[in-house]
Design an enzyme around this catalytic site. Structure first.
Site, PDB file in Angstrom:
ATOM      1  N   PHE A 110      12.170 -19.462  40.677  1.00  0.00           N
ATOM      2  CA  PHE A 110      13.500 -19.283  41.239  1.00  0.00           C
ATOM      3  C   PHE A 110      13.429 -18.847  42.687  1.00  0.00           C
ATOM      4  O   PHE A 110      12.579 -18.039  43.062  1.00  0.00           O
ATOM      5  CB  PHE A 110      14.263 -18.203  40.469  1.00  0.00           C
ATOM      6  CG  PHE A 110      14.588 -18.590  39.072  1.00  0.00           C
ATOM      7  CD1 PHE A 110      15.768 -19.233  38.779  1.00  0.00           C
ATOM      8  CD2 PHE A 110      13.700 -18.314  38.041  1.00  0.00           C
ATOM      9  CE1 PHE A 110      16.077 -19.608  37.490  1.00  0.00           C
ATOM     10  CE2 PHE A 110      13.995 -18.680  36.749  1.00  0.00           C
ATOM     11  CZ  PHE A 110      15.182 -19.330  36.468  1.00  0.00           C
ATOM     12  N   ASP A 111      14.335 -19.360  43.460  1.00  0.00           N
ATOM     13  CA  ASP A 111      14.577 -18.815  44.778  1.00  0.00           C
ATOM     14  C   ASP A 111      15.428 -17.566  44.545  1.00  0.00           C
ATOM     15  O   ASP A 111      16.091 -17.457  43.526  1.00  0.00           O
ATOM     16  CB  ASP A 111      15.341 -19.876  45.590  1.00  0.00           C
ATOM     17  CG  ASP A 111      15.891 -19.311  46.871  1.00  0.00           C
ATOM     18  OD1 ASP A 111      15.129 -18.621  47.564  1.00  0.00           O
ATOM     19  OD2 ASP A 111      17.077 -19.535  47.155  1.00  0.00           O
TER      20      ASP A 111
END
Lengths: 75, 615
Positions: free
Chosen positions: B314-315
């Site tokens: 995930f960013d």
């Protein structure tokens, strides 16, 4: 080169579309044929010096299908 | 000849009813002992139902394509020649009925997308000047860019464009997936497919038809529904040779065994039916149902890949956090705080980095100073000149690069980091002047979503962010993620993903469509958080509309169900073929029963696909 999108009428079977795709692919001046079965559409790029969109529509009608709408877009 | 075809196509129902009643009459007359009349009626049915099939078969052959219709035509003609009228009659009847039922059930698998297409505007009211109220109702395709259109209360906005006159309340649910009313007035942008709940607008068209945001969404879903997975491509290649091979095989069998019945039956069984349609119905239903939930899937291959993912990366900003960072703490070490802040605000004005935007937003009232020689150092910060002073604004790394002593701010740094703030240091003339702590709260649903993803067998969940390592670690800890990678430039994220892949992991990267392009492309599945009208489909395989994280577990669920459904359909199709072959060689199956099983198998796989729509 122009991009042609044809909306086809009454497509019930996937084999109908494979048939149309195969036939259209064999025409000269036609590249990149994409048949969208679920949308009932055929998209292709044609060279207008070799073939016209209405010729393709005619061929499709010869195969026993109807062409409801043709949109042509300059590339 | 073509007239016959179009006629039978247009009046399919009547045609089938006619054939069905004739067949019943034929059977009844057979029971009543009048075999000859029954026999004759079946010949009529054969000709009635057979001629469109023969015409189609021949027309395709003219273009050198061996179609299923051709196989059936040969079989039917063969049956007539050996006097098996009832067999041939039943075959053509089943063929027509099958086609009809296929079309009906297929409409259901397509219903999800059809609902979307329904929302696409079809007509518009064109006016010649922005103030004119004399309109003409014209087809949407005839609207040109630059035209003015009038939109009245309760109707749809037909184009993407700017409001040039009027104001109104607009429901943008079709684009954003969020049913919220937005009040818009002059000079604001509006989008095709959204609806005007109240007010009257005059809009100048920027984009029309397929070029509008909504048009693109529809085009994308349409194209992706027909995009082929690898499994499908193999089947199609197989089907391409299958039909001609069956024809040759039937002829050979006829010559060798001298058994015309057997040869004809082989022709009927040559229709690859369920095998050809089985996989597409699953993917169409899967992609359609996903689109209905605001999950845009680029193609069936994306669904196949998503199912196999073992690691989700995930960013941070905007993906697991709200993406609206705010300045929460300020520490001033030298000079006047207000003056220092004004300098920072002026410099950050040059950047669209989320942290920079947070600072700009906080200090809008401060007067901006002229700055020059701005240099943006990717992933680290900005260096610029304000008057005679060189100002360095950025993270710890940037301060080290410029040899700036941070001792004075050490205590605050430790404290801010513990709180999970992102740090922005400001140094002027090589001395630390200011430290800003910026906080970006987690999305409320993030914890729950991560828990759900973990529960889908042992997924590895990691966080990759351009933010400082410490801040990233804190978020990762709160969300109970496996790993946290901070200080990542876009290319670092890409390298990390490659590293995971080299260890045999299949990685899905979930992030911002614009900034994270390299990571999205590198990952096995790139999942972009869509924000309204900007659907970053160039790089992503899947877009979650309105950046809604809730849709992620659902997307995985849909992917798994679709793949499962696809395999079930392949198995059903294969078993049908095996079953038919056994029946054929043991002599239990002849033309009519072969056709029946063939058509049934198609209906079964289609209905199986329809099950997906309940997700």
């Amino acid at each position: 080169m122009v991009k042609v999108t044809m909306t086809l009428g009454q497509l019930s079977c996937p084999s109908c579309l494979t048939k149309i795709q195969k036939v259209i692919e064999k025409q000269t001046g036609v590249t990149d044929v994409q048949t969208l079965f679920n949308a009932g559409k055929l998209k292709t790029v044609i060279d207008q010096e070799k073939i016209q969109a209405k010729d393709l529509a005619h061929i499709i009608e010869q195969l026993g299908y109807t062409v409801e709408k043709i949109t042509i877009k300059e590339q | 000849m073509l007239k016959i075809l179009q006629l039978t196509n247009q009046h399919q129902k009547i045609y089938i009813v006619l054939m069905t009643s004739l067949i019943i009459v034929s059977f009844v007359s057979g029971w009543l002992g009048n075999g000859m009349i029954g026999h004759f009626i079946m010949l009529v049915v054969t000709i009635l139902g057979g001629s469109p099939i023969v015409i189609q078969g021949i027309s395709a052959l003219r273009y050198k394509v061996v179609s299923i219709e051709l196989l059936v035509s040969f079989a039917v003609i063969g049956a007539i020649l050996i006097g098996e009228f009832s067999e041939s009659g039943i075959v053509v009847w089943l063929f027509a009925l099958g086609r009809f039922l296929e079309a009906r059930t297929l409409t259901r698998t397509r219903s999800a997308i059809a609902q979307l297409v329904q929302l696409m505007p079809k007509q518009a009211l064109r006016i010649s000047t922005p103030t004119s109220r004399i309109f003409e109702l014209i087809d949407i395709d005839d609207i040109q860019v630059g035209d003015y259109v009038l939109v009245k209360t309760g109707s749809q906005i037909p184009v993407d464009g700017k409001i040039v006159n009027g104001e109104g309340a607009i429901n943008e649910a079709s684009i954003t997936g969020e049913s919220k009313i937005n009040f818009k007035s002059q000079a604001q942008n509006v989008f095709a497919g959204t609806s005007l709940d109240s007010g009257t607008l005059v809009i100048q068209a920027d984009k029309v038809g397929e070029d509008t945001a909504f048009g693109k969404i529809i085009d994308l879903v349409e194209t992706s529904q027909d995009s082929q997975s690898q499994a499908q491509q193999i089947i199609d290649r197989f089907a391409k040779y299958y039909t001609p091979v069956v024809l040759v095989l039937a002829v050979l069998i006829g010559i060798v065994t001298r058994d015309i019945r057997l040869a004809i039956t082989v022709l009927i069984l040559g229709c690859p039916g369920a095998l050809v349609i089985g996989v597409p119905v699953s993917t169409v239903a899967g992609i359609g149902v996903a689109a209905r939930h605001g999950i845009l899937v680029k193609g069936s291959e994306a669904l196949v890949q998503l199912r196999k993912v073992t690691t989700f990366a995930f960013d941070k900003t905007g993906t697991v956090t709200k993406g609206t960072p705010t300045v929460t703490a300020v520490q001033n070490y030298q000079g006047l705080e207000m003056q220092n802040l004004a300098i920072v605000a002026s410099i950050e004005h040059e950047s669209n980095h989320p942290l920079a935007q947070a600072i700009q937003k906080e200090y809008t009232t401060l007067e901006l100073m002229p700055i020059d020689k701005t240099v943006v150092i990717k992933g680290k910060g900005i260096v610029a000149n304000v008057g005679q002073q060189q100002v360095v604004v950025g993270n710890q790394q940037l301060m080290h690069d410029y040899d700036i002593d941070l001792t004075i701010g050490q205590q605050d740094t430790d404290y801010f980091l513990r709180e999970g703030y992102s740090l922005v240091y400001v140094a002027m003339n090589h001395q630390l002047h200011l430290l800003l702590g910026i906080h970006d709260p987690l999305k409320p649903e993030a914890t729950k979503i991560m828990q759900q993803l973990r529960e889908l067998d042992n997924q590895r969940l990691v966080l990759m962010s351009g933010d400082q390592q410490r801040a990233v670690e804190i978020v990762a800890h709160q969300l109970k993620l496996t790993q946290a990678y901070g200080d990542c430039l876009p290319e670092n994220k890409m390298a990390l993903i490659q590293q995971y892949q080299s260890h045999g992991e299949r990685v899905a990267f979930v992030g911002d469509g614009v900034n994270d392009s390299p990571a999205l492309v590198t990952a096995n599945v790139g999942i972009a958080m869509g924000n309204g009208t900007d659907i970053a489909m160039d790089v992503a395989d899947i877009v979650l509309m309105h950046a809604d994280l809730n849709k992620l577990p659902l997307a995985v669920k849909i992917a798994r169900a679709t793949a499962m459904n696809m395999y079930q359909n392949i198995i059903i199709a294969m078993l049908t073929v095996v079953f038919l072959l056994i029946g054929l060689f043991t002599g239990y199956i002849f033309m009519a029963s072969g056709m029946l099983i063939h058509e049934l198998s198609i209906i079964v796989v289609t209905l199986n696909g329809v099950r997906l729509l309940r997700l």
